[in-house]
Design a protein around this motif. Structure first.
Motif, PDB file in Angstrom:
ATOM      1  N   THR A 132       0.813  -1.222   0.000  1.00 28.21           N
ATOM      2  CA  THR A 132       0.000   0.000   0.000  1.00 28.21           C
ATOM      3  C   THR A 132       0.842   1.265   0.000  1.00 28.21           C
ATOM      4  OG1 THR A 132      -0.159   0.020   2.432  1.00 28.21           O
ATOM      5  CG2 THR A 132      -1.880  -1.150   1.228  1.00 28.21           C
ATOM      6  N   HIS A 149      -6.662  -4.938   9.358  1.00 29.17           N
ATOM      7  CA  HIS A 149      -7.860  -5.266   8.573  1.00 29.17           C
ATOM      8  C   HIS A 149      -7.757  -6.650   7.934  1.00 29.17           C
ATOM      9  CE1 HIS A 149      -9.522  -0.922   7.860  1.00 29.17           C
ATOM     10  NE2 HIS A 149      -9.634  -1.324   9.101  1.00 29.17           N
ATOM     11  N   GLU A 191      -7.843   0.341  -0.436  1.00 26.20           N
ATOM     12  CA  GLU A 191      -9.010  -0.516  -0.249  1.00 26.20           C
ATOM     13  C   GLU A 191      -9.068  -1.591  -1.333  1.00 26.20           C
ATOM     14  OE1 GLU A 191     -12.561   1.777   0.028  1.00 26.20           O
ATOM     15  OE2 GLU A 191     -11.939   2.825   1.858  1.00 26.20           O
ATOM     16  N   GLU A 237      -6.578  -4.252  -0.409  1.00 23.70           N
ATOM     17  CA  GLU A 237      -7.137  -5.037   0.698  1.00 23.70           C
ATOM     18  C   GLU A 237      -8.167  -6.039   0.179  1.00 23.70           C
ATOM     19  OE1 GLU A 237     -10.050  -4.023   4.435  1.00 23.70           O
ATOM     20  OE2 GLU A 237      -8.358  -2.687   4.094  1.00 23.70           O
ATOM     21  N   LYS A 238      -9.016  -5.593  -0.739  1.00 20.31           N
ATOM     22  CA  LYS A 238     -10.054  -6.466  -1.296  1.00 20.31           C
ATOM     23  C   LYS A 238      -9.435  -7.636  -2.043  1.00 20.31           C
ATOM     24  CE  LYS A 238     -13.983  -6.458  -4.494  1.00 20.31           C
ATOM     25  NZ  LYS A 238     -14.775  -5.650  -5.462  1.00 20.31           N
ATOM     26  N   GLU A 270      -8.378   4.990  -1.697  1.00 12.75           N
ATOM     27  CA  GLU A 270      -9.223   4.144  -2.550  1.00 12.75           C
ATOM     28  C   GLU A 270      -8.445   2.955  -3.076  1.00 12.75           C
ATOM     29  OE1 GLU A 270     -11.997   4.406  -6.599  1.00 12.75           O
ATOM     30  OE2 GLU A 270     -11.098   6.217  -5.743  1.00 12.75           O
TER      31      GLU A 270
END
Length: 210
Positions: free
Chosen positions: A162, A199, A171, A174-175, A168
């Motif tokens: 990251t 997370h 995320e 992460e997804k 954005e």
């Protein structure tokens, strides 16, 4: 399961990793957090066979292995590095298919089909013919991940996935990592981003510089 026993790694007089013991269960995500110089990236490089360890044991599914001595066809850990390391003169699809065709001896048609499936899975359908300079940082990272996955390693490692990404894109990363977990892929994530680490992690390793 990956087991690391008493791993030691030094560069000259400087000890980077000292007697590390660690277990990573199949299908889980381990995040490694800590300051620069604490050995996080060095550990990934050791697991991928890009650095030799001074002493200790690496064991996968009960069998000891030395990643430096293994053939590329038996790759245990594939790593997505912070700078992506894409070949600038090759298209997206050629970056992904190069190693499977040369090392795994896959035929070009099969390799291309599998690579297109990986690109679609990672939200990069239609990008096959683009060159690396035409991609955003987040897209380059996903191409690098597709390239690592194409070699069918048992474990995927990430070096600061990251860094320099806006919220954005963070995320999205992460997804992707959590989707791969749902597919049963074991993952090791090196990061300075503690919130991101929390997370995604099943387990978290905090390291300090020696």
């Amino acid at each position: 399961m990956l087991v690391i026993k008493n791993l030691v790694k030094s560069f000259g007089e400087r000890k980077i990793i000292d007697q590390l013991n660690l277990e990573i269960k199949d299908g889980e995500i381990l995040t490694i957090v800590g300051p620069s110089g604490a050995g996080k990236t060095t550990l990934l490089r050791c697991l991928a066979g890009l650095e030799t360890i001074d002493s200790g044991d690496l064991i996968i599914d009960g069998t000891p292995f030395n990643p430096v001595e293994m053939a590329n066809i038996d790759q245990i850990v594939g790593v997505v590095f912070q700078d992506f390391q894409l070949f600038p003169h090759l298209s997206v699809i050629d970056n992904i298919t190069l190693a499977p065709t040369l090392v795994l001896k896959e035929d070009k048609v099969t390799s291309k089909e599998q690579s297109k499936a990986l690109l679609e899975q990672l939200g990069l359908q239609g990008k096959e013919k683009l060159m690396p300079y035409q991609l955003s940082g987040g897209q380059k990272q996903r191409v690098a991940l597709a390239r690592a996955l194409a070699m069918k390693p048992k474990i995927i490692g990430y070096d600061e996935p990251t860094s320099a990404l806006d919220p954005e894109l963070r995320e999205q990363v992460e997804k992707v990592i959590l989707e791969l977990k749902d597919q049963g892929i074991t993952q090791i994530v090196v990061t300075h981003d503690l919130e991101f680490a929390k997370h995604i992690a099943d387990d978290m390793l905090h390291v300090e510089a020696l």
